[in-house]
Design a protein around this motif. Sequence first.
Motif, PDB file in Angstrom:
ATOM      1  N   TRP A  48      49.914 -14.294   3.754  1.00 47.74           N
ATOM      2  CA  TRP A  48      49.670 -14.594   2.365  1.00 47.74           C
ATOM      3  C   TRP A  48      50.522 -15.630   1.776  1.00 47.74           C
ATOM      4  O   TRP A  48      50.596 -15.725   0.333  1.00 47.74           O
ATOM      5  N   ILE A 182      32.741 -11.157   4.987  1.00 52.64           N
ATOM      6  CA  ILE A 182      33.817 -10.479   4.303  1.00 52.64           C
ATOM      7  C   ILE A 182      33.680  -9.019   4.332  1.00 52.64           C
ATOM      8  O   ILE A 182      32.547  -8.529   3.982  1.00 52.64           O
ATOM      9  N   CYS A 197      38.676  -5.548   2.087  1.00 56.06           N
ATOM     10  CA  CYS A 197      39.116  -6.800   1.495  1.00 56.06           C
ATOM     11  C   CYS A 197      39.412  -6.334   0.018  1.00 56.06           C
ATOM     12  O   CYS A 197      38.844  -5.573  -0.597  1.00 56.06           O
ATOM     13  N   VAL A 198      40.550  -6.856  -0.594  1.00 55.00           N
ATOM     14  CA  VAL A 198      41.026  -6.615  -1.735  1.00 55.00           C
ATOM     15  C   VAL A 198      40.804  -7.695  -2.967  1.00 55.00           C
ATOM     16  O   VAL A 198      41.258  -7.588  -4.094  1.00 55.00           O
ATOM     17  N   ARG A 199      39.924  -8.655  -2.378  1.00 50.55           N
ATOM     18  CA  ARG A 199      39.623  -9.919  -3.346  1.00 50.55           C
ATOM     19  C   ARG A 199      40.994 -10.656  -4.004  1.00 50.55           C
ATOM     20  O   ARG A 199      40.957 -10.928  -5.140  1.00 50.55           O
ATOM     21  N   CYS A 200      41.752 -10.806  -2.817  1.00 50.37           N
ATOM     22  CA  CYS A 200      42.927 -11.780  -3.353  1.00 50.37           C
ATOM     23  C   CYS A 200      42.828 -13.161  -3.356  1.00 50.37           C
ATOM     24  O   CYS A 200      41.899 -13.574  -2.973  1.00 50.37           O
ATOM     25  N   ALA A 202      44.007 -15.199  -1.162  1.00 52.68           N
ATOM     26  CA  ALA A 202      44.452 -15.880   0.032  1.00 52.68           C
ATOM     27  C   ALA A 202      43.337 -15.959   0.772  1.00 52.68           C
ATOM     28  O   ALA A 202      43.493 -15.535   1.926  1.00 52.68           O
ATOM     29  N   PHE A 203      42.209 -16.408   0.448  1.00 47.73           N
ATOM     30  CA  PHE A 203      41.026 -16.198   1.403  1.00 47.73           C
ATOM     31  C   PHE A 203      40.940 -17.538   2.421  1.00 47.73           C
ATOM     32  O   PHE A 203      40.883 -17.275   3.629  1.00 47.73           O
ATOM     33  N   VAL A 210      45.470  -7.737   5.649  1.00 49.91           N
ATOM     34  CA  VAL A 210      44.726  -6.364   5.378  1.00 49.91           C
ATOM     35  C   VAL A 210      43.241  -6.360   6.255  1.00 49.91           C
ATOM     36  O   VAL A 210      42.779  -5.430   6.135  1.00 49.91           O
ATOM     37  N   GLY A 212      40.622  -7.996   6.012  1.00 52.75           N
ATOM     38  CA  GLY A 212      39.434  -7.941   5.099  1.00 52.75           C
ATOM     39  C   GLY A 212      38.397  -8.974   5.641  1.00 52.75           C
ATOM     40  O   GLY A 212      37.250  -9.122   5.022  1.00 52.75           O
ATOM     41  N   LYS A 213      38.913  -9.940   6.282  1.00 54.91           N
ATOM     42  CA  LYS A 213      37.884 -11.036   6.708  1.00 54.91           C
ATOM     43  C   LYS A 213      37.128 -10.668   8.019  1.00 54.91           C
ATOM     44  O   LYS A 213      37.858 -10.009   8.756  1.00 54.91           O
ATOM     45  N   PHE A 325      39.575 -14.759  -6.999  1.00 53.06           N
ATOM     46  CA  PHE A 325      38.796 -15.300  -5.694  1.00 53.06           C
ATOM     47  C   PHE A 325      37.685 -16.136  -5.980  1.00 53.06           C
ATOM     48  O   PHE A 325      36.620 -15.998  -6.833  1.00 53.06           O
TER      49      PHE A 325
HETATM   50  S1  SF4 Z   1      42.771 -12.481   2.387  1.00 56.04           S
HETATM   51 FE1  SF4 Z   1      40.552 -12.659   1.829  1.00 56.04          FE
HETATM   52  S2  SF4 Z   1      39.540 -10.994   3.089  1.00 56.04           S
HETATM   53 FE2  SF4 Z   1      41.778 -10.675   2.895  1.00 56.04          FE
HETATM   54  S3  SF4 Z   1      41.834  -9.434   1.167  1.00 56.04           S
HETATM   55 FE3  SF4 Z   1      42.643 -11.628   0.625  1.00 56.04          FE
HETATM   56  S4  SF4 Z   1      40.267 -12.232  -0.315  1.00 56.04           S
HETATM   57 FE4  SF4 Z   1      39.985 -10.425   1.067  1.00 56.04          FE
END
Ligand code: SF4
Length: 521
Positions: A48, A182, A197-200, A202-203, A210, A212-213, A325
């Motif tokens: 990230w 997601i 997924c924590v809605r960060c 770094a998508f 984590v 989440g993808k 996000f």
């Molecule tokens: S990187 Fe993407 S999938 Fe992973 S937690 Fe963040 S927003 Fe969600």
Amino acid sequence: MSSETHYDVIIIGTGAGGGTLAYHLAPSGKRILLLERGGYLPREKANWDSRAVFVESRYRAKETWYDQDAKAFYPGIQYYVGGNTKVFGAALLRFRPEDFGAVRHYAGISPAWPLNYEDFEQYYTKAEDLYHVHGEHGIDPTEGRSSAPYRYPPVSHEPRIQELYDDFERLGHHPFPLPLGILLDEENGKAVHSSACVRCPAFDGFPCLVNGKADAQIICVDPALEHPNVRMITGAYVRRLETNASGRVVTRVLVDHNGAPEEYSAEIVVVSCGAINSATLLLRSANEKHPAGLANSSGVVGRHYMRHNCSAFMAISKNPNPTVFQKTLALNDFYFRSADWEFPLGEIQMLGKSDGEMINGEAPGWAVWKPEFALDFLAEHSIDFWLQSEDLPDPANRVTIDSEGKITLALEHVDLEGHHRLTAKLKEMLADIGCHDQLISRELYLGKDIPIGGTAHQAGTVRFGHDPKTSALDLNCKAHDLDNLYVVDASFFVSIGAVNPSLTIMANALRVGDHLLERLG
Ligand code: SF4
Ligand SMILES: Cc1cc2nc3c(=O)[nH]c(=O)nc-3n(C[C@H](O)[C@H](O)[C@H](O)COP(=O)(O)OP(=O)(O)OC[C@H]3O[C@@H](n4cnc5c(N)ncnc54)[C@H](O)[C@@H]3O)c2cc1C
């Protein structure tokens, strides 16, 4: 032959195509071997870290390829379990129905596929369910029929993106929620405690720390490996495929396993290395019966390389954009034409939000003309867009290898007229959507070697079709020239439309998987 070296099916490559196929075949009980040149992408803090990912290219393959003028470049490609989906933006859209037909462009014709939208429709629905696609059908007017609603609701817009959505609608446009693969379960715009997924921020372009993808490793390869009949060998670079004396059957798969030679065989061999590496594997496997490369009596292998004409831009919002996000909106109003242009322009999507590190990394190119925009101001006010236009399949745009295995990627003909017009459309809208009047190119996201190094959406190098004289694969993605060789990745595309390619690769893998299950009995 040892049961350790002979299988019912060998799948080479575990990305969107190979991973999805493995998942589909796994419950059959057939003995399946996955050969993957990469390993698992390490889970680490750097996943990230935008400096590690974009400035230092930590997860990119350390390879050098060459352009048509023999100039070296560093391709944007990742070799991991899950393939390029480990870093993809997971925008999972269906081709538009017209994309399967012939479409007239400014520079030529985007040719018709041998199958149509309805042939893919049920597989699109299955792929959307499998890859947890969050979206809403029926809003984008260019979309085709869907036999079922998305299983997961669209990812909610944060307030600044909702404002943008409303502004687009006020201007008479038709924005729609970008369908995303997601593992997100949210309430009131926040991930619930059980959501992966924590809605960060770094998508897009980052691996997910984590898990989440919805990438091919998490969704397909790991579950497939829970079946005792499925085995994967990582660090297994497939060097060459060999055939029997008649040339009709692949009998040996030659592998460098962490540098040591190994050999495997199977009733069915599926190549799924990504469009460029699948073509090079077939070309490298030339023999007496296949002097131009396996599956290449037509001469098309390596040709018709496509990769979308893309740009990444920052617009500078007059009001701050605190969105975390951002990748939740898309617009297809210029997909086929605009009021002042009768040919396709392309698609506009949101991109992951740029942060200070990324902006710092790209600053020199534009800091000169807008010195009043301090870096912090830009990080707080940027709204980021991804523009994507169709790239036509031209036989001269091709992948070749030399006798030492050196890869050359030639881009002889690239038509950017529609793409420039798409960019101009977004520029025209800036004032009306609360932004300053300049778009700033995000070159760091795209990679410094664009267009040649921009291999993210590679497709088309082993095209399918009815006619063995003009295509390498039949409609089941089996090589016309061989009885047990299939190619199930982005190579089979006849054209690429202007939507992201992966959902079509996944849907096709499920389609070919049904054929293979029938064939395997
Ligand atoms: S990187 Fe993407 S999938 Fe992973 S937690 Fe963040 S927003 Fe969600
Ligand atoms: C930054 C980025 C963002 C993207 N965003 C999106 C998006 O939002 N939406 C979308 O639809 N697409 C997106 N894409 C594109 C998407 O990732 C690809 O279209 C997709 O992964 C291609 O699937 P594939 O099966 O053809 O190949 P890949 O996923 O590339 O898989 C090929 C696999 O084969 C392995 N391999 C290669 N050669 C060999 C060999 N000789 N022996 C053994 N194994 C081998 C590789 O290691 C890899 O695992 C993005 C790509 C990138 C890089």
